[in-house]
Structures are given as C-alpha cells and as structure tokens.
Design a protein around this motif. Structure first.
Motif, mmCIF file in Angstrom:
data_model
loop_
_atom_site.group_PDB
_atom_site.id
_atom_site.type_symbol
_atom_site.label_atom_id
_atom_site.label_comp_id
_atom_site.label_asym_id
_atom_site.label_seq_id
_atom_site.Cartn_x
_atom_site.Cartn_y
_atom_site.Cartn_z
ATOM 1 N N ILE A 5 0.784 -1.249 -0.139
ATOM 2 C CA ILE A 5 -0.010 0.176 -0.125
ATOM 3 C C ILE A 5 0.811 1.225 0.063
ATOM 4 O O ILE A 5 1.833 1.510 1.026
ATOM 5 C CB ILE A 5 -0.966 -0.036 1.399
ATOM 6 N N GLU A 6 0.699 2.141 -0.800
ATOM 7 C CA GLU A 6 1.249 3.528 -0.934
ATOM 8 C C GLU A 6 0.462 4.422 -0.484
ATOM 9 O O GLU A 6 -0.735 4.434 -0.808
ATOM 10 C CB GLU A 6 1.704 3.772 -2.467
ATOM 11 N N ILE A 7 0.900 5.287 0.434
ATOM 12 C CA ILE A 7 0.247 6.559 0.803
ATOM 13 C C ILE A 7 0.884 7.725 0.212
ATOM 14 O O ILE A 7 2.014 7.747 0.110
ATOM 15 C CB ILE A 7 0.543 6.574 2.602
ATOM 16 N N LYS A 8 0.008 8.413 -0.232
ATOM 17 C CA LYS A 8 0.376 9.410 -1.171
ATOM 18 C C LYS A 8 -0.380 10.692 -0.737
ATOM 19 O O LYS A 8 -1.467 10.715 -0.402
ATOM 20 C CB LYS A 8 0.319 9.205 -2.757
ATOM 21 N N LYS A 9 0.277 11.894 -1.248
ATOM 22 C CA LYS A 9 -0.423 13.212 -1.055
ATOM 23 C C LYS A 9 -0.748 13.926 -2.568
ATOM 24 O O LYS A 9 0.230 13.658 -3.278
ATOM 25 C CB LYS A 9 0.341 14.165 -0.404
ATOM 26 N N ASN A 10 -1.694 14.243 -3.024
ATOM 27 C CA ASN A 10 -2.170 14.767 -4.191
ATOM 28 C C ASN A 10 -1.612 16.218 -4.547
ATOM 29 O O ASN A 10 -1.349 16.938 -3.353
ATOM 30 C CB ASN A 10 -3.490 14.395 -4.691
ATOM 31 N N ALA A 11 -1.863 16.875 -5.451
ATOM 32 C CA ALA A 11 -1.649 18.200 -5.895
ATOM 33 C C ALA A 11 -2.380 19.157 -4.886
ATOM 34 O O ALA A 11 -1.852 20.353 -4.806
ATOM 35 C CB ALA A 11 -1.899 18.619 -7.286
ATOM 36 N N THR A 12 -3.558 18.806 -4.450
ATOM 37 C CA THR A 12 -4.310 19.897 -3.569
ATOM 38 C C THR A 12 -3.927 19.509 -2.069
ATOM 39 O O THR A 12 -4.593 20.047 -1.343
ATOM 40 C CB THR A 12 -5.780 19.679 -3.906
ATOM 41 N N GLN A 14 -4.268 16.639 -0.530
ATOM 42 C CA GLN A 14 -5.076 15.559 0.058
ATOM 43 C C GLN A 14 -4.329 14.353 0.208
ATOM 44 O O GLN A 14 -3.312 14.133 -0.645
ATOM 45 C CB GLN A 14 -6.362 15.560 -0.258
ATOM 46 N N TYR A 15 -4.800 13.321 1.058
ATOM 47 C CA TYR A 15 -4.107 12.129 1.146
ATOM 48 C C TYR A 15 -4.896 10.934 0.471
ATOM 49 O O TYR A 15 -5.962 11.013 0.574
ATOM 50 C CB TYR A 15 -3.666 11.609 2.402
ATOM 51 N N TYR A 16 -4.290 10.071 -0.090
ATOM 52 C CA TYR A 16 -5.035 8.770 -0.562
ATOM 53 C C TYR A 16 -4.029 7.672 -0.514
ATOM 54 O O TYR A 16 -3.029 7.675 -0.266
ATOM 55 C CB TYR A 16 -5.466 9.066 -2.179
ATOM 56 N N PHE A 17 -4.632 6.510 -0.712
ATOM 57 C CA PHE A 17 -3.763 5.298 -0.875
ATOM 58 C C PHE A 17 -3.862 4.428 -1.826
ATOM 59 O O PHE A 17 -5.085 4.692 -2.699
ATOM 60 C CB PHE A 17 -3.940 4.460 0.501
ATOM 61 N N ILE A 18 -2.859 3.753 -2.457
ATOM 62 C CA ILE A 18 -2.914 2.947 -3.645
ATOM 63 C C ILE A 18 -2.643 1.469 -3.095
ATOM 64 O O ILE A 18 -1.627 1.364 -2.403
ATOM 65 C CB ILE A 18 -1.881 3.452 -4.689
ATOM 66 N N PHE A 19 -3.303 0.230 -3.474
ATOM 67 C CA PHE A 19 -3.019 -1.041 -3.196
ATOM 68 C C PHE A 19 -2.511 -1.538 -4.613
ATOM 69 O O PHE A 19 -2.981 -1.182 -5.594
ATOM 70 C CB PHE A 19 -4.081 -1.898 -2.740
ATOM 71 N N SER A 29 -7.624 4.848 -3.638
ATOM 72 C CA SER A 29 -8.859 5.264 -2.652
ATOM 73 C C SER A 29 -9.122 6.504 -3.444
ATOM 74 O O SER A 29 -8.554 7.277 -3.991
ATOM 75 C CB SER A 29 -8.375 5.216 -1.372
ATOM 76 N N LYS A 30 -10.326 7.023 -2.427
ATOM 77 C CA LYS A 30 -10.552 8.397 -2.775
ATOM 78 C C LYS A 30 -9.511 9.355 -1.775
ATOM 79 O O LYS A 30 -9.040 8.666 -1.078
ATOM 80 C CB LYS A 30 -11.959 8.723 -2.332
ATOM 81 N N SER A 31 -9.678 10.606 -1.983
ATOM 82 C CA SER A 31 -8.872 11.481 -1.279
ATOM 83 C C SER A 31 -9.467 11.972 0.071
ATOM 84 O O SER A 31 -10.622 11.897 0.161
ATOM 85 C CB SER A 31 -8.791 12.672 -2.039
ATOM 86 N N PHE A 32 -8.590 12.172 1.048
ATOM 87 C CA PHE A 32 -8.862 12.557 2.372
ATOM 88 C C PHE A 32 -8.250 13.917 2.848
ATOM 89 O O PHE A 32 -7.146 13.935 2.178
ATOM 90 C CB PHE A 32 -8.712 11.431 3.410
ATOM 91 N N GLU A 33 -8.635 14.831 3.313
ATOM 92 C CA GLU A 33 -8.422 16.085 3.966
ATOM 93 C C GLU A 33 -7.234 15.824 4.677
ATOM 94 O O GLU A 33 -6.179 16.523 4.546
ATOM 95 C CB GLU A 33 -9.397 16.872 4.550
ATOM 96 N N THR A 34 -7.158 14.744 5.709
ATOM 97 C CA THR A 34 -6.047 14.600 6.572
ATOM 98 C C THR A 34 -5.509 13.136 6.639
ATOM 99 O O THR A 34 -6.205 12.295 6.307
ATOM 100 C CB THR A 34 -6.622 14.898 8.110
ATOM 101 N N ILE A 119 4.878 7.512 0.656
ATOM 102 C CA ILE A 119 5.445 7.960 -0.529
ATOM 103 C C ILE A 119 5.184 9.551 -0.753
ATOM 104 O O ILE A 119 5.079 10.157 -1.750
ATOM 105 C CB ILE A 119 5.208 7.173 -1.693
ATOM 106 N N GLN A 120 4.856 10.332 0.291
ATOM 107 C CA GLN A 120 4.199 11.827 -0.071
ATOM 108 C C GLN A 120 5.216 12.380 -0.722
ATOM 109 O O GLN A 120 5.530 13.454 -1.278
ATOM 110 C CB GLN A 120 3.973 12.260 1.136
#
Length: 120
Positions: A5-12, A14-19, A29-34, A119-120
C-alpha cells in the motif's frame, strides 16, 4: 516484492492510498483531507475487506461490499463501498472479468498483511 500500500499526497494536499499487487495492478482510494482520516478509513478497509461480499450489480443493504461492474465491451473494474454512498476505492480497468475477479480476490487476501510505504 509482495503486495503493498502506498500512501500519497495529491496536488491539492489531500491524502490517498494505492494498493498494488505483484503484477502491479492497482486500486486507488478516494482522497482525504487529513492523514488521520486516511488512517481511519484504511484501518477499517483492512479490517473489513476480507469478509466483504462481492456483487455484480446493486446491493441494497449488505455493506461493506465489493461491486464488480462492466463498462462497455469487455471492460471490468471493481469498487469497494463501505456503506451505501460513494466508493472508498476503485480498481484499474481490466479487459476481462476473470482477471478483474482474480485481482479482487488477491486484494481481499493480502490487504491485511500488505506493507505500507509512505511516499508523499
């Protein structure tokens, strides 16, 4: 490397994960504010994914579920719905149902032990 699972931060911001599995199929995943909110939903997903039912079509009240659907001619993907709302996670597009279901079953079996890479 096994599934992870990769934890990432998008351009805005927000956080999301990839399996990802060993063949590099992905579900995002969808994006999360925190980060705390992401951690909460990821923990719930890891806990509930293995026992979530798989449906091809709509389910009225048996959540959480994985929903497999066909998009056009021979294009399949799945999504995870923790409740009757927007999906928490959605897979890559597959060109056949069998491969889509194979990846879904691998995710269900491997999500609890997948290594987490930040991986932020």
């Amino acid at each position: 490397m096994k599934s992870y699972i990769e934890i990432k931060k998008n351009a805005t911001g927000q956080y999301y994960f990839i399996f990802r599995n060993v063949r590099q199929f992905v579900a995002v995943s969808k994006s999360f504010e925190t980060r705390n909110t992401l951690n909460k939903y990821l923990d719930l997903f890891k806990t509930n994914a293995k026992t979530a039912h798989v449906y091809e079509g709509e389910s009225q009240d048996d959540f959480p579920i994985f929903q497999v659907f066909n998009i056009g001619l021979n294009n399949y993907r799945f999504q995870y719905l923790p409740e009757k709302s927007s999906p928490l996670l959605q897979s890559d597009l597959f060109d056949n149902r069998k491969l889509c279901l194979r990846f879904l079953n691998e995710l269900k079996e491997q999500i609890q032990t997948a290594t987490i890479l930040d991986i932020q």
